[in-house]
Write a protein that holds these residues in place. Structure first.
Motif, PDB file in Angstrom:
ATOM      1  N   CYS A  52      42.160  32.364  13.026  1.00  0.00           N
ATOM      2  CA  CYS A  52      41.566  31.136  13.103  1.00  0.00           C
ATOM      3  C   CYS A  52      40.185  31.263  13.058  1.00  0.00           C
ATOM      4  N   LEU A  53      39.409  32.415  12.881  1.00  0.00           N
ATOM      5  CA  LEU A  53      38.118  32.590  12.913  1.00  0.00           C
ATOM      6  C   LEU A  53      37.692  32.193  11.357  1.00  0.00           C
ATOM      7  N   PRO A  54      36.461  31.647  11.308  1.00  0.00           N
ATOM      8  CA  PRO A  54      36.074  31.153   9.891  1.00  0.00           C
ATOM      9  C   PRO A  54      35.849  32.301   8.967  1.00  0.00           C
ATOM     10  N   ALA A  55      36.143  32.203   7.635  1.00  0.00           N
ATOM     11  CA  ALA A  55      35.870  33.344   6.755  1.00  0.00           C
ATOM     12  C   ALA A  55      34.313  33.541   6.415  1.00  0.00           C
TER      13      ALA A  55
END
Length: 55
Positions: A52-55
């Motif tokens: 779920c962490l943004p890239a």
């Protein structure tokens, strides 16, 4: 942090505490399995957070 996240954290801590108490009351194999449950849950939660962490 919203109320839903807090209640999920509390239920997670409650589950961990139940597993901890059962660990010392069960036989060798069931206590091993019971000890693996919290570790597996933490691994799953960690994987979800990483995804779920943004890239």
């Amino acid at each position: 942090m919203d109320v839903t996240a807090l209640s999920q954290m509390r239920s997670g801590h409650l589950l961990m505490a139940v597993c901890y108490v059962l660990y010392y009351r069960l036989g060798p194999l069931p206590s091993f399995v019971d000890g693996c449950v919290p570790l597996a849950l933490i691994g799953i939660i960690s994987a979800v957070v990483v995804v779920c962490l943004p890239a």
